[in-house]
Enzyme design. Structure first.
Site, mmCIF file in Angstrom:
data_model
loop_
_atom_site.group_PDB
_atom_site.id
_atom_site.type_symbol
_atom_site.label_atom_id
_atom_site.label_comp_id
_atom_site.label_asym_id
_atom_site.label_seq_id
_atom_site.Cartn_x
_atom_site.Cartn_y
_atom_site.Cartn_z
ATOM 1 N N HIS A 65 0.818 -1.210 0.000
ATOM 2 C CA HIS A 65 0.000 0.000 0.000
ATOM 3 C C HIS A 65 0.857 1.268 0.000
ATOM 4 O O HIS A 65 1.974 1.260 0.492
ATOM 5 C CB HIS A 65 -0.902 0.029 1.244
ATOM 6 C CG HIS A 65 -1.722 -1.205 1.387
ATOM 7 N ND1 HIS A 65 -1.814 -1.895 2.576
ATOM 8 C CD2 HIS A 65 -2.479 -1.892 0.506
ATOM 9 C CE1 HIS A 65 -2.607 -2.943 2.413
ATOM 10 N NE2 HIS A 65 -3.017 -2.967 1.166
ATOM 11 N N LYS A 75 6.399 6.621 6.827
ATOM 12 C CA LYS A 75 5.958 5.628 7.811
ATOM 13 C C LYS A 75 7.150 5.141 8.620
ATOM 14 O O LYS A 75 8.250 4.997 8.098
ATOM 15 C CB LYS A 75 5.376 4.387 7.123
ATOM 16 C CG LYS A 75 4.062 4.542 6.450
ATOM 17 C CD LYS A 75 3.630 3.178 5.886
ATOM 18 C CE LYS A 75 2.372 3.266 5.084
ATOM 19 N NZ LYS A 75 2.016 1.965 4.494
ATOM 20 N N TYR A 135 2.424 1.299 13.442
ATOM 21 C CA TYR A 135 2.824 2.178 12.340
ATOM 22 C C TYR A 135 2.657 3.615 12.795
ATOM 23 O O TYR A 135 1.583 3.999 13.239
ATOM 24 C CB TYR A 135 1.877 2.041 11.141
ATOM 25 C CG TYR A 135 1.704 0.709 10.510
ATOM 26 C CD1 TYR A 135 2.223 0.482 9.243
ATOM 27 C CD2 TYR A 135 0.960 -0.296 11.114
ATOM 28 C CE1 TYR A 135 2.013 -0.727 8.603
ATOM 29 C CE2 TYR A 135 0.756 -1.503 10.492
ATOM 30 C CZ TYR A 135 1.288 -1.721 9.234
ATOM 31 O OH TYR A 135 1.078 -2.914 8.610
ATOM 32 N N ASP A 171 -6.536 -7.073 -1.015
ATOM 33 C CA ASP A 171 -5.151 -7.142 -1.493
ATOM 34 C C ASP A 171 -5.015 -8.066 -2.700
ATOM 35 O O ASP A 171 -4.214 -7.808 -3.594
ATOM 36 C CB ASP A 171 -4.209 -7.578 -0.373
ATOM 37 C CG ASP A 171 -3.927 -6.475 0.641
ATOM 38 O OD1 ASP A 171 -4.272 -5.304 0.369
ATOM 39 O OD2 ASP A 171 -3.355 -6.780 1.695
#
Length: 186
Positions: A65, A75, A135, A171
Site C-alpha cells: 500500500h 511511515k 505504524y 489485497d
C-alpha cells in the site's frame, strides 16, 4: 547519546532504525520515537496517525500500500510481537532504484523499525503467528489517495520467504502495474 542506530539500505531514503536499549534486572528501557533524532534521518514531519495491526496466521501477506501526493506519507513500521518480513518498494518517478524492493525481518527481539519515505509502497509477510505491528504515519489516511501494488507484481518480483497462506480479498484484487506506469511524482 543517540537513542537510535540508523542503517542505510540500498534504496535512497529508506532506513533501518535500531532502537538502543538499557537493561538491568528489572527489564529494559528503549525510546520508541524521538522527533528530533528521527527528523534528522528522514521522519521530517509530525506524526499525524498511529495504527496498530494484529495478523494471526504465519505466512499472511498484507500490502503493498501507499498514498499518492498530496497525501504521500512517511511511515515508521515496528513489530511489537512475532516476526515479519517487512518490504518497501520504490515507486518514485525518476529514482535510480525505481521498482526495486528491500526486505528485512522486524521483531520485538531485534528492536528494529523500517523508516519508509514518501513514494514507497509498503507490505509485509508474517513469519510467525500473532504478529502485532505499530505504524507511525506523517499523514492521516486519505481513501482517495490510496494506491496499491499486487504482492506478486512480476515487475517487482519480491522474494517472499514463505508460501503465502493468506491475503485479504482487497489485497488479492490489487492490479499488476501497467506497462506505462512511470511512478509517483512527489
Amino acid at each position: 547519546m543517540a537513542q537510535f542506530e540508523v542503517i542505510a539500505t540500498p534504496l535512497a531514503g529508506l532506513k533501518l532504525i535500531r532502537r538502543r536499549c538499557s537493561e538491568d534486572s528489572r527489564g529494559y528501557f528503549s525510546r520508541f520515537f524521538c522527533a528530533a533524532e528521527l527528523n534528522a534521518v528522514g521522519f521530517s514531519k509530525p506524526v499525524a496517525q498511529i495504527n496498530q495491526t494484529l495478523t494471526r496466521r504465519c505466512g499472511t501477506v498484507r500490502g503493498l500500500h501507499f498514498q499518492a501526493p498530496p497525501h504521500a506519507e512517511i511511515k515508521l513500521v515496528s513489530c511489537l510481537s512475532g516476526r515479519i518480513f517487512d518490504v518497501a518498494v520504490d515507486l518514485r518517478r525518476g529514482s535510480s532504484t525505481f521498482l526495486h524492493w528491500f526486505g528485512v525481518e522486524l521483531s520485538a527481539q531485534n528492536r528494529e523499525s523500517l523508516l519508509i519515505p514518501q513514494g514507497f509502497a509498503h507490505g509485509f509477510q508474517t513469519l510467525a503467528d500473532d504478529c502485532e505491528l505499530l505504524y507511525l504515519h506523517s499523514t492521516a489516511y486519505a481513501p482517495a489517495a490510496e494506491g496499491a501494488l499486487h504482492a506478486l507484481e512480476p515487475r517487482v518480483a519480491i522474494d517472499w520467504p514463505l508460501a503465502i497462506t493468506e491475503m485479504s480479498e482487497r489485497d488479492r484484487q490489487h492490479p499488476n502495474l501497467t506497462s506505462d506506469f512511470q511512478g509517483i511524482e512527489l
